[in-house]
Each structure stands twice: as C-alpha cells, then as structure tokens.
Design a protein around this motif. Structure first.
Motif, PDB file in Angstrom:
ATOM      1  N   GLY A   2       0.813  -1.202   0.000  1.00  0.00           N
ATOM      2  CA  GLY A   2       0.000   0.000   0.000  1.00  0.00           C
ATOM      3  C   GLY A   2       0.845   1.250   0.000  1.00  0.00           C
ATOM      4  O   GLY A   2       2.081   1.214   0.093  1.00  0.00           O
ATOM      5  N   ARG A   3       0.171   2.380  -0.099  1.00  0.00           N
ATOM      6  CA  ARG A   3       0.841   3.678  -0.108  1.00  0.00           C
ATOM      7  C   ARG A   3       1.634   3.905   1.174  1.00  0.00           C
ATOM      8  O   ARG A   3       2.703   4.494   1.142  1.00  0.00           O
ATOM      9  CB  ARG A   3      -0.186   4.788  -0.242  1.00  0.00           C
ATOM     10  N   SER A   4       1.143   3.451   2.269  1.00  0.00           N
ATOM     11  CA  SER A   4       1.830   3.665   3.544  1.00  0.00           C
ATOM     12  C   SER A   4       3.160   2.909   3.592  1.00  0.00           C
ATOM     13  O   SER A   4       4.106   3.360   4.225  1.00  0.00           O
ATOM     14  CB  SER A   4       0.938   3.266   4.721  1.00  0.00           C
ATOM     15  N   ASP A   5       3.250   1.748   2.921  1.00  0.00           N
ATOM     16  CA  ASP A   5       4.516   1.010   2.869  1.00  0.00           C
ATOM     17  C   ASP A   5       5.567   1.800   2.085  1.00  0.00           C
ATOM     18  O   ASP A   5       6.725   1.872   2.492  1.00  0.00           O
ATOM     19  CB  ASP A   5       4.306  -0.360   2.222  1.00  0.00           C
ATOM     20  N   TYR A   6       5.160   2.367   0.948  1.00  0.00           N
ATOM     21  CA  TYR A   6       6.083   3.176   0.162  1.00  0.00           C
ATOM     22  C   TYR A   6       6.583   4.376   0.963  1.00  0.00           C
ATOM     23  O   TYR A   6       7.755   4.709   0.943  1.00  0.00           O
ATOM     24  CB  TYR A   6       5.420   3.671  -1.132  1.00  0.00           C
ATOM     25  N   PHE A   7       5.685   5.015   1.651  1.00  0.00           N
ATOM     26  CA  PHE A   7       6.047   6.163   2.474  1.00  0.00           C
ATOM     27  C   PHE A   7       7.026   5.760   3.573  1.00  0.00           C
ATOM     28  O   PHE A   7       8.016   6.451   3.820  1.00  0.00           O
ATOM     29  CB  PHE A   7       4.775   6.798   3.086  1.00  0.00           C
ATOM     30  N   ARG A   8       6.786   4.613   4.226  1.00  0.00           N
ATOM     31  CA  ARG A   8       7.659   4.127   5.292  1.00  0.00           C
ATOM     32  C   ARG A   8       9.053   3.804   4.741  1.00  0.00           C
ATOM     33  O   ARG A   8      10.068   4.137   5.346  1.00  0.00           O
ATOM     34  CB  ARG A   8       7.029   2.897   5.956  1.00  0.00           C
ATOM     35  N   TYR A   9       9.107   3.155   3.561  1.00  0.00           N
ATOM     36  CA  TYR A   9      10.401   2.826   2.949  1.00  0.00           C
ATOM     37  C   TYR A   9      11.161   4.096   2.558  1.00  0.00           C
ATOM     38  O   TYR A   9      12.374   4.195   2.755  1.00  0.00           O
ATOM     39  CB  TYR A   9      10.222   1.929   1.722  1.00  0.00           C
ATOM     40  N   ALA A  10      10.450   5.060   2.010  1.00  0.00           N
ATOM     41  CA  ALA A  10      11.085   6.319   1.619  1.00  0.00           C
ATOM     42  C   ALA A  10      11.617   7.058   2.836  1.00  0.00           C
ATOM     43  O   ALA A  10      12.723   7.607   2.814  1.00  0.00           O
ATOM     44  CB  ALA A  10      10.086   7.194   0.855  1.00  0.00           C
ATOM     45  N   LEU A  11      10.832   7.057   3.897  1.00  0.00           N
ATOM     46  CA  LEU A  11      11.263   7.716   5.125  1.00  0.00           C
ATOM     47  C   LEU A  11      12.473   7.009   5.733  1.00  0.00           C
ATOM     48  O   LEU A  11      13.433   7.661   6.173  1.00  0.00           O
ATOM     49  CB  LEU A  11      10.098   7.748   6.132  1.00  0.00           C
ATOM     50  N   THR A  12      12.497   5.698   5.709  1.00  0.00           N
ATOM     51  CA  THR A  12      13.635   4.915   6.216  1.00  0.00           C
ATOM     52  C   THR A  12      14.891   5.205   5.388  1.00  0.00           C
ATOM     53  O   THR A  12      15.969   5.420   5.939  1.00  0.00           O
ATOM     54  CB  THR A  12      13.319   3.405   6.191  1.00  0.00           C
ATOM     55  N   LEU A  13      14.721   5.219   4.074  1.00  0.00           N
ATOM     56  CA  LEU A  13      15.863   5.496   3.192  1.00  0.00           C
ATOM     57  C   LEU A  13      16.387   6.914   3.415  1.00  0.00           C
ATOM     58  O   LEU A  13      17.593   7.132   3.475  1.00  0.00           O
ATOM     59  CB  LEU A  13      15.455   5.300   1.730  1.00  0.00           C
ATOM     60  N   ALA A  14      15.508   7.868   3.580  1.00  0.00           N
ATOM     61  CA  ALA A  14      15.913   9.251   3.838  1.00  0.00           C
ATOM     62  C   ALA A  14      16.666   9.351   5.166  1.00  0.00           C
ATOM     63  O   ALA A  14      17.671  10.062   5.265  1.00  0.00           O
ATOM     64  CB  ALA A  14      14.695  10.172   3.836  1.00  0.00           C
ATOM     65  N   ALA A  15      16.209   8.646   6.183  1.00  0.00           N
ATOM     66  CA  ALA A  15      16.883   8.655   7.487  1.00  0.00           C
ATOM     67  C   ALA A  15      18.276   8.045   7.382  1.00  0.00           C
ATOM     68  O   ALA A  15      19.239   8.576   7.947  1.00  0.00           O
ATOM     69  CB  ALA A  15      16.043   7.910   8.526  1.00  0.00           C
ATOM     70  N   ILE A  16      18.401   6.958   6.639  1.00  0.00           N
ATOM     71  CA  ILE A  16      19.707   6.311   6.459  1.00  0.00           C
ATOM     72  C   ILE A  16      20.662   7.268   5.734  1.00  0.00           C
ATOM     73  O   ILE A  16      21.823   7.419   6.124  1.00  0.00           O
ATOM     74  CB  ILE A  16      19.559   4.974   5.697  1.00  0.00           C
ATOM     75  N   CYS A  17      20.179   7.911   4.677  1.00  0.00           N
ATOM     76  CA  CYS A  17      21.014   8.873   3.929  1.00  0.00           C
ATOM     77  C   CYS A  17      21.444  10.034   4.820  1.00  0.00           C
ATOM     78  O   CYS A  17      22.598  10.468   4.763  1.00  0.00           O
ATOM     79  CB  CYS A  17      20.256   9.393   2.712  1.00  0.00           C
ATOM     80  N   PHE A  18      20.537  10.540   5.635  1.00  0.00           N
ATOM     81  CA  PHE A  18      20.864  11.651   6.532  1.00  0.00           C
ATOM     82  C   PHE A  18      21.948  11.243   7.534  1.00  0.00           C
ATOM     83  O   PHE A  18      22.922  11.964   7.737  1.00  0.00           O
ATOM     84  CB  PHE A  18      19.604  12.130   7.271  1.00  0.00           C
ATOM     85  N   VAL A  19      21.780  10.080   8.165  1.00  0.00           N
ATOM     86  CA  VAL A  19      22.756   9.606   9.152  1.00  0.00           C
ATOM     87  C   VAL A  19      24.115   9.364   8.489  1.00  0.00           C
ATOM     88  O   VAL A  19      25.162   9.754   9.023  1.00  0.00           O
ATOM     89  CB  VAL A  19      22.239   8.340   9.876  1.00  0.00           C
ATOM     90  N   ALA A  20      24.097   8.732   7.304  1.00  0.00           N
ATOM     91  CA  ALA A  20      25.355   8.456   6.603  1.00  0.00           C
ATOM     92  C   ALA A  20      26.060   9.767   6.231  1.00  0.00           C
ATOM     93  O   ALA A  20      27.279   9.894   6.382  1.00  0.00           O
ATOM     94  CB  ALA A  20      25.093   7.624   5.355  1.00  0.00           C
ATOM     95  N   SER A  21      25.291  10.745   5.760  1.00  0.00           N
ATOM     96  CA  SER A  21      25.880  12.043   5.402  1.00  0.00           C
ATOM     97  C   SER A  21      26.458  12.747   6.619  1.00  0.00           C
ATOM     98  O   SER A  21      27.543  13.335   6.556  1.00  0.00           O
ATOM     99  CB  SER A  21      24.832  12.944   4.757  1.00  0.00           C
ATOM    100  N   ALA A  22      25.740  12.695   7.729  1.00  0.00           N
ATOM    101  CA  ALA A  22      26.224  13.331   8.955  1.00  0.00           C
ATOM    102  C   ALA A  22      27.511  12.667   9.438  1.00  0.00           C
ATOM    103  O   ALA A  22      28.454  13.352   9.841  1.00  0.00           O
ATOM    104  CB  ALA A  22      25.148  13.273  10.039  1.00  0.00           C
ATOM    105  N   LEU A  23      27.563  11.356   9.394  1.00  0.00           N
ATOM    106  CA  LEU A  23      28.779  10.637   9.804  1.00  0.00           C
ATOM    107  C   LEU A  23      29.942  10.949   8.875  1.00  0.00           C
ATOM    108  O   LEU A  23      31.077  11.146   9.328  1.00  0.00           O
ATOM    109  CB  LEU A  23      28.514   9.133   9.856  1.00  0.00           C
ATOM    110  N   LEU A  24      29.676  10.995   7.580  1.00  0.00           N
ATOM    111  CA  LEU A  24      30.728  11.309   6.616  1.00  0.00           C
ATOM    112  C   LEU A  24      31.266  12.727   6.848  1.00  0.00           C
ATOM    113  O   LEU A  24      32.473  12.955   6.819  1.00  0.00           O
ATOM    114  CB  LEU A  24      30.181  11.179   5.189  1.00  0.00           C
TER     115      LEU A  24
END
Length: 177
Positions: A2-24
């Motif tokens: 469903g739409r909520s799964d896509y939103f959850r995956y996108a939010l998870t991916l965005a969080a991972i990118c943010f954390v990785a960028s901050a660590l870098l």
C-alpha cells in the motif's frame, strides 16, 4: 503493498542517507586537519630534499596560493627557487617539486605524488635516469633535451611539460619579462 509502505520505505531510506551524510561530514571534519598537516610536512620534507644546502625557505604567495619558494643560504643569500608543478598524466595528476638555481638550471626534482599505472607510469620514479637527465638543464627550455620513457610517454611528457611550463612562469616573474 500500500501507499503507507512506500512512504515508510522512503522515510527509512531518507533517514539512512541523513545519518550516513552526517557521519561522513563528521569524519571529514576530524581527519581534514590531520591530512593537511601531513601534506605540509611532506612538502617541507620535499623542500629540504630538493634543496638540502638551503637553511630556510620563504613562500612567495599570490593570495592564499604559494607560487614558489625562495631558498636561502647563509647570510640570507638566495641560493635558488623551488616550485611545485602538476599536470595530469595517463590516469592521475602528477605533482613534482623542482629546485632551480638563480639562472633557472635544474638542480633536483622530486615526485611528490602520482598514482599512475604500476609498472608502466610509475617508471618516472623507478627509473633513476629519467629524473637525472633534467639535472643542469635550463628548466624553462627543456624542449627535446629530456627523453620520455618508452611505454610511459604520456606520464613522462606530463612531468617534462609541467616543469617546463611552471619554470617559464617563475622565471618571467623573477626577471619581469
């Protein structure tokens, strides 16, 4: 799905990118001063290696950029000049440090950095005769007086051309031509 799964995956991916960028960014902030310090020590060591008779060096700058160094002997007498030259070889930029006397004759050359093809482009360091043939020659007029290495022509031409070009620029600055 469903739409909520896509939103959850996108939010998870965005969080991972943010954390990785901050660590870098944090790692870059911690290591950058150490890397710059190491480069400065390497350059100082290179200056002493190419002009061992010099007692001190004075950077001639244009803005924040160092154009060349004046090498001083006893009684603050100018012995010669040292400059950094760089040009892209076959695969990477090759950085050299060259010492010249007051008339522009080369006394020594050191390859500061290169990452050319092992066994081929790295011959500029491995074959001592290559750098030795520069000694005593007028740095701003190398022309055909320095032989390129067979099989590493692009790499050796990059070294020759970069030194010749920088030497011409520096000699013009020194003599006002």
């Amino acid at each position: 799905m469903g739409r909520s799964d896509y939103f959850r995956y996108a939010l998870t991916l965005a969080a991972i990118c943010f954390v990785a960028s901050a660590l870098l960014g944090a790692v870059h902030g911690l290591t950058s001063p150490k890397i710059l310090g190491q480069q400065a020590r390497q350059e100082e060591s290179g200056l002493r290696e190419v002009m061992p008779e010099a007692i001190s060096f004075e950077a001639v700058k244009e803005g924040e950029n160092t154009i060349y160094y004046r090498a001083f002997g006893p009684n603050k007498r100018i012995l010669g000049y040292v400059f950094k030259a760089l040009k892209k070889g076959y695969s990477t930029e090759i950085v050299t440090l060259t010492a010249i006397d007051k008339d522009g004759a080369i006394s020594r050359i050191k390859i500061l950095s290169q990452n050319e093809t092992p066994g081929i482009g790295t011959k500029i360091i491995d074959l001592s005769w290559f750098l030795e043939q520069f000694m005593g020659k007028n740095a701003s007029d190398l022309g055909n007086s320095v032989q390129a290495i067979t099989g590493a022509t692009i790499t050796s031409r990059a070294v020759i051309d970069s030194i010749q070009k920088r030497a011409k620029e520096i000699m013009e600055r020194l003599h006002g031509r």
